[in-house]
Design a protein around this motif. Structure first.
Motif, short mmCIF file in Angstrom:
data_model
loop_
_atom_site.label_atom_id
_atom_site.label_comp_id
_atom_site.label_asym_id
_atom_site.label_seq_id
_atom_site.Cartn_x
_atom_site.Cartn_y
_atom_site.Cartn_z
N VAL A 62 0.84 -1.19 0.00
CA VAL A 62 0.00 0.00 0.00
C VAL A 62 0.88 1.26 0.00
O VAL A 62 0.60 2.23 -0.69
CB VAL A 62 -0.96 -0.01 1.19
N LEU A 63 1.96 1.22 0.77
CA LEU A 63 2.91 2.34 0.77
C LEU A 63 3.51 2.54 -0.62
O LEU A 63 3.52 3.67 -1.14
CB LEU A 63 4.03 2.09 1.78
N ALA A 64 3.99 1.46 -1.22
CA ALA A 64 4.59 1.57 -2.56
C ALA A 64 3.56 2.10 -3.56
O ALA A 64 3.89 2.94 -4.41
CB ALA A 64 5.11 0.21 -3.00
N GLY A 65 2.33 1.64 -3.44
CA GLY A 65 1.28 2.12 -4.33
C GLY A 65 1.05 3.61 -4.18
O GLY A 65 0.88 4.33 -5.17
N ALA A 66 1.05 4.10 -2.94
CA ALA A 66 0.84 5.53 -2.69
C ALA A 66 1.99 6.35 -3.26
O ALA A 66 1.77 7.41 -3.87
CB ALA A 66 0.70 5.78 -1.19
N VAL A 67 3.21 5.88 -3.08
CA VAL A 67 4.38 6.60 -3.57
C VAL A 67 4.40 6.63 -5.10
O VAL A 67 4.60 7.68 -5.72
CB VAL A 67 5.68 5.97 -3.03
N VAL A 112 7.71 0.32 -14.05
CA VAL A 112 7.74 -0.40 -15.32
C VAL A 112 7.85 -1.90 -15.11
O VAL A 112 7.20 -2.69 -15.81
CB VAL A 112 8.91 0.09 -16.20
N VAL A 113 8.67 -2.32 -14.13
CA VAL A 113 8.88 -3.75 -13.91
C VAL A 113 8.47 -4.14 -12.49
O VAL A 113 9.09 -4.98 -11.86
CB VAL A 113 10.34 -4.16 -14.20
N GLY A 114 7.39 -3.54 -11.99
CA GLY A 114 6.93 -3.81 -10.63
C GLY A 114 6.58 -5.27 -10.39
O GLY A 114 6.82 -5.82 -9.32
N GLY A 115 6.01 -5.93 -11.38
CA GLY A 115 5.75 -7.36 -11.27
C GLY A 115 4.45 -7.69 -10.56
O GLY A 115 3.78 -6.83 -9.97
N ASP A 116 4.09 -8.95 -10.63
CA ASP A 116 2.84 -9.42 -10.06
C ASP A 116 2.78 -9.29 -8.54
O ASP A 116 1.70 -9.22 -7.96
CB ASP A 116 2.60 -10.88 -10.45
N ALA A 117 3.93 -9.27 -7.88
CA ALA A 117 3.95 -9.18 -6.42
C ALA A 117 3.53 -7.80 -5.93
O ALA A 117 3.20 -7.64 -4.75
CB ALA A 117 5.35 -9.51 -5.89
N GLU A 120 -0.08 -2.76 -6.93
CA GLU A 120 -0.24 -1.31 -6.83
C GLU A 120 0.74 -0.59 -7.75
O GLU A 120 0.42 0.45 -8.33
CB GLU A 120 -0.03 -0.86 -5.38
N ALA A 121 1.96 -1.13 -7.88
CA ALA A 121 2.95 -0.54 -8.78
C ALA A 121 2.47 -0.66 -10.22
O ALA A 121 2.56 0.28 -11.01
CB ALA A 121 4.31 -1.22 -8.60
#
Length: 204
Positions: A62-67, A112-117, A120-121
């Motif tokens: 969730v943090l990564a998604g917000a950033v 660009v390469v956030g991946g399935d894990a 949010e990215a």
């Protein structure tokens, strides 16, 4: 990071802490891959207690998604500002995107390469692509009027052209492909190539 911190002095304490966590995450992602992001590392960089993190974000995703969502907003603002500059709008926005990619290679890599894990990215990058494709299409329709290609065709072209540029810049600034690098010693030549591709690809 500077953009996230622009109004920090006027924020309430709770909002300052949330911003500090987001800046810490951005700082981490500038140097490390997304999959290595941890709550502990973020809290250490932000200078906050581990438990404080969960008052603002439920987990690292969730943090990564917000950033990355905030970063997508920043990219859009920079590119839209470039369209209002003097000269050729396509060239100006492409130049702005190249600078953003180079200056923020870590964050771009995360999107660009956030991946399935990290869904949010992926979502942040998809939103950036969609919103910018719509911006490109509206500009083309305004310039060409009834002579413009049908909107679905323009959207497909905008997506395809944007994907080509992202792939090239990822190879240049993220994976450091030596052959791409050898072909990109003249940034102006690369910029001219991208501008030409965009104009030819969107033309009626």
């Amino acid at each position: 990071m500077d953009w996230l911190l622009r109004d920090r002095a006027e924020m309430r304490k709770r909002d300052r802490t949330r911003t500090d966590l987001m800046v810490a995450c951005a700082r981490f992602l500038a140097q490390q891959p997304l999959e290595r992001l941890t709550v502990s590392a973020t809290c250490k960089l932000a200078g906050v207690a581990h438990g404080t993190f969960y008052l603002h974000f439920s987990d690292r995703n969730v943090l990564a998604g917000a950033v990355l969502s905030a970063f997508a907003d920043y990219v859009q603002l920079r590119m839209r500002a470039a369209t209002r500059g003097a000269g050729d709008a396509a060239r100006n926005t492409t130049a702005a995107y190249m600078r953003i990619f180079e200056e923020n290679a870590g964050l771009m890599k995360s999107m660009v390469v956030g991946g399935d894990a990290f869904p949010e990215a992926r979502a942040a990058f998809q939103r950036l692509n969609h919103d910018w494709s719509q911006t490109v299409v509206r500009a083309e329709q305004k310039r060409k009027g009834t002579a413009a290609r049908p909107e679905p065709d323009l959207m497909r072209r905008a997506y395809a052209l944007g994907g080509m540029v992202d792939q090239y810049l990822t190879a240049l600034f993220v994976t450091r492909d030596p052959w791409i690098n050898s072909l990109s010693q003249d940034p102006e030549a690369v910029l001219e190539m991208f501008t030409d591709i965009w104009k030819r690809g969107m033309a009626p």
